[in-house]
Scaffold this active site. Structure first.
Site, short mmCIF file in Angstrom:
data_model
loop_
_atom_site.label_atom_id
_atom_site.label_comp_id
_atom_site.label_asym_id
_atom_site.label_seq_id
_atom_site.Cartn_x
_atom_site.Cartn_y
_atom_site.Cartn_z
N ASP A 77 -9.04 -5.43 -10.49
CA ASP A 77 -8.74 -4.77 -8.72
C ASP A 77 -7.19 -4.48 -8.86
O ASP A 77 -7.13 -3.17 -9.93
CB ASP A 77 -8.26 -6.07 -7.84
CG ASP A 77 -8.57 -5.38 -6.35
OD1 ASP A 77 -7.97 -3.82 -6.29
OD2 ASP A 77 -7.95 -6.09 -5.04
N ARG B 192 0.89 -1.48 0.45
CA ARG B 192 0.16 0.13 -0.21
C ARG B 192 1.18 1.40 0.16
O ARG B 192 0.23 2.28 -1.13
CB ARG B 192 -0.95 -0.06 1.10
CG ARG B 192 -2.02 1.26 1.39
CD ARG B 192 -3.05 1.54 2.12
NE ARG B 192 -2.43 1.25 3.55
CZ ARG B 192 -3.09 2.26 4.57
NH1 ARG B 192 -3.78 1.77 4.42
NH2 ARG B 192 -2.09 2.67 5.96
N HIS C 247 -13.98 -8.92 -2.31
CA HIS C 247 -12.88 -10.16 -1.15
C HIS C 247 -13.84 -10.61 -0.71
O HIS C 247 -13.90 -11.82 -0.69
CB HIS C 247 -11.93 -9.26 -0.83
CG HIS C 247 -10.98 -8.68 -1.82
ND1 HIS C 247 -10.45 -8.32 -2.30
CD2 HIS C 247 -10.50 -7.08 -1.51
CE1 HIS C 247 -9.81 -7.23 -3.12
NE2 HIS C 247 -10.00 -6.58 -2.54
N ARG D 259 -12.30 0.73 7.23
CA ARG D 259 -11.29 1.82 8.25
C ARG D 259 -11.35 2.91 7.74
O ARG D 259 -11.52 3.83 8.88
CB ARG D 259 -10.13 0.82 8.45
CG ARG D 259 -9.36 0.98 6.80
CD ARG D 259 -8.21 0.28 7.27
NE ARG D 259 -7.31 0.19 5.46
CZ ARG D 259 -7.63 -0.65 4.32
NH1 ARG D 259 -8.89 -1.86 4.77
NH2 ARG D 259 -7.15 -0.57 3.53
N TYR E 7 -10.78 5.94 -6.08
CA TYR E 7 -10.77 6.84 -5.33
C TYR E 7 -9.85 7.32 -5.37
O TYR E 7 -9.37 8.90 -3.90
CB TYR E 7 -10.44 6.20 -3.26
CG TYR E 7 -8.97 5.13 -4.04
CD1 TYR E 7 -8.36 5.72 -3.11
CD2 TYR E 7 -9.04 3.61 -4.65
CE1 TYR E 7 -6.60 4.50 -3.48
CE2 TYR E 7 -7.61 3.01 -5.05
CZ TYR E 7 -6.72 3.51 -4.07
OH TYR E 7 -5.56 2.85 -3.99
#
Ligand SMILES: [Zn+2]
Length: 406
Positions: free
Chosen positions: A285, A45, A234, A173, A84
């Site tokens: 993805d 990430r 997922h 989260r 995003y």
């Protein structure tokens, strides 16, 4: 059987990739070496944030265009873009707030595939955590700002053929429970597809338990968020009872095996999801690889490895439906897979010698995406002889863009 033989070709319905982050195509091959800082989903990430921090409207457009052209050449006619990256690197909105969403939509339209832009809401760095560096451009000052953008996109693309607008919650989260409920009400009011990364990582479960005293799917069930327009992306680590909650609600699950394998996420219990009546779809993805045939067969093959048995999730025809009809439905394009066509070369080495009564079996379990010869979306041919109609230009622009970002 969904596949049909026509002369030396095999024709199948259009394929959909219901979960995509197109800009991540720029990362391919950059995160595979064994280094301490690249050892997990969370360190991957960090690298993704680095790439995201360098994007601008032009590079977003050119990377997405290449990503979609590659998908098209693999038989994908419709994509769900889980979008995003919204704002400038500083976090300040562009003068035209939807500039980056518009760039991604333009890329899909110019390539000629259908797109559902799932406008993502992202509010915080994690449970009781401030934003980390790199997350600023994903976030809005208020939920109202984000919802205004969804309204703007819905208005601006209301009459644009091939474009659908939906919404997404980045993850438990990243978004508060109250905001998720508000977004769910909005999605239900307008019957919009609503997607969410859900139960992807074990750490996410621990954090959700710490904050809410329950696991992510159970919390969404409790809050009435799960319904037929909801897609859990997922659903890798489900707790006791959560599979039934998904099944009873009508919600779907999008499985992204190439990414889940690549990131070491684990695997979801696809056989139990199917038994509970949960419609599955697939997604490219992170663009670790772009092969819709492999995404579909991996659902079954990975489960065979786990269960030490064969044909445990679905047969080939059901898997082809997962990759086509279900994928379109997951992104709000119900029934459109039959308006698109993917023509495979029956002389391709991966398909030579197959029996006419086993076409789906061969296509799903054996076909190389190299066998894709023609792709027609809503009556327009966008791939001919295996190559996208503008591949050379799109590739050159992509390579130049990558060089400027290096
Ligand atoms: Zn994702």
């Amino acid at each position: 059987m969904l596949s049909k033989r026509v002369g030396d070709a095999i024709v199948i319905p259009g394929l959909a990739s219901a979960h995509s982050h197109a800009f991540q195509r720029a990362m391919r091959g950059h995160c595979q070496r064994q280094q301490a800082e690249l050892g997990s989903f969370w360190s991957w990430r960090g690298r993704m944030y680095e790439i995201a921090s360098k994007l601008n409207p032009d590079s977003m457009y050119k990377i997405a265009k290449f990503a979609y052209a590659e998908l098209a050449m693999s038989g994908v006619c419709a994509v769900g873009e889980f979008h995003y990256v919204h704002h400038q690197a500083s976090g300040q909105a562009y003068d035209k707030r939807t500039e980056l969403a518009d760039a991604v939509i333009a890329a899909a339209r110019d390539v000629g595939i259908r797109i559902t832009l799932l406008r993502v809401v992202y509010e915080r760095g994690g449970y009781a955590k401030d934003l980390s560096p790199g997350q600023e451009r994903f976030c809005d000052s208020t939920l109202a700002d984000a919802m205004l953008d969804i309204d703007t996109l819905r208005t601006n693309y209301a009459d644009t053929k091939g474009v659908t607008i939906g919404l997404a919650v980045h993850s438990m989260r990243a978004v508060t429970r109250s905001s998720i409920s508000e977004l769910s009400s909005y999605a239900k009011k307008y019957s919009l597809p609503m997607h969410m990364h859900l139960s992807e990582q074990r750490r996410e479960l621990e954090e959700c338990l710490a904050e809410h005293g329950t696991t992510p799917v159970a919390l969404m069930h409790q809050d009435g968020v799960l319904d037929k327009n909801f897609i859990a992306v997922h659903a890798t680590h489900l707790a006791e009872g959560e599979i039934e909650m998904l099944g009873n609600s009508g919600a779907g699950v999008c499985i992204c095996r190439s990414t889940e394998r690549d990131l070491g996420d684990g695997h979801c219990e696809a056989d139990k999801l199917v038994a509970a009546g949960v419609p599955l779809s697939t997604g490219v993805d992170s663009y670790a690889a772009s092969d819709p045939f492999d995404e579909a067969r991996a659902i079954e093959l990975d489960q065979r490895s786990c269960r030490e048995a064969r044909t445990v999730v679905a047969d080939a025809t059901q898997l082809l439906r997962v990759a086509s009809e279900n994928g379109y439905a997951a992104i709000g394009m119900h029934g459109l897979s039959l308006e698109d066509h993917v023509t495979l070369d029956a002389q391709d080495p991966s398909l030579v010698g197959l029996a006419n009564d086993r076409l789906d079996d061969a296509v799903v379990f054996c076909a190389s995406s190299r066998a894709v010869r023609e792709v027609d979306v809503a009556g327009t041919r966008i791939v001919n002889s295996g190559v996208h109609r503008e591949y050379s230009t799109i590739r050159q622009e992509f390579e130049t863009t990558l060089a400027t970002m290096a």
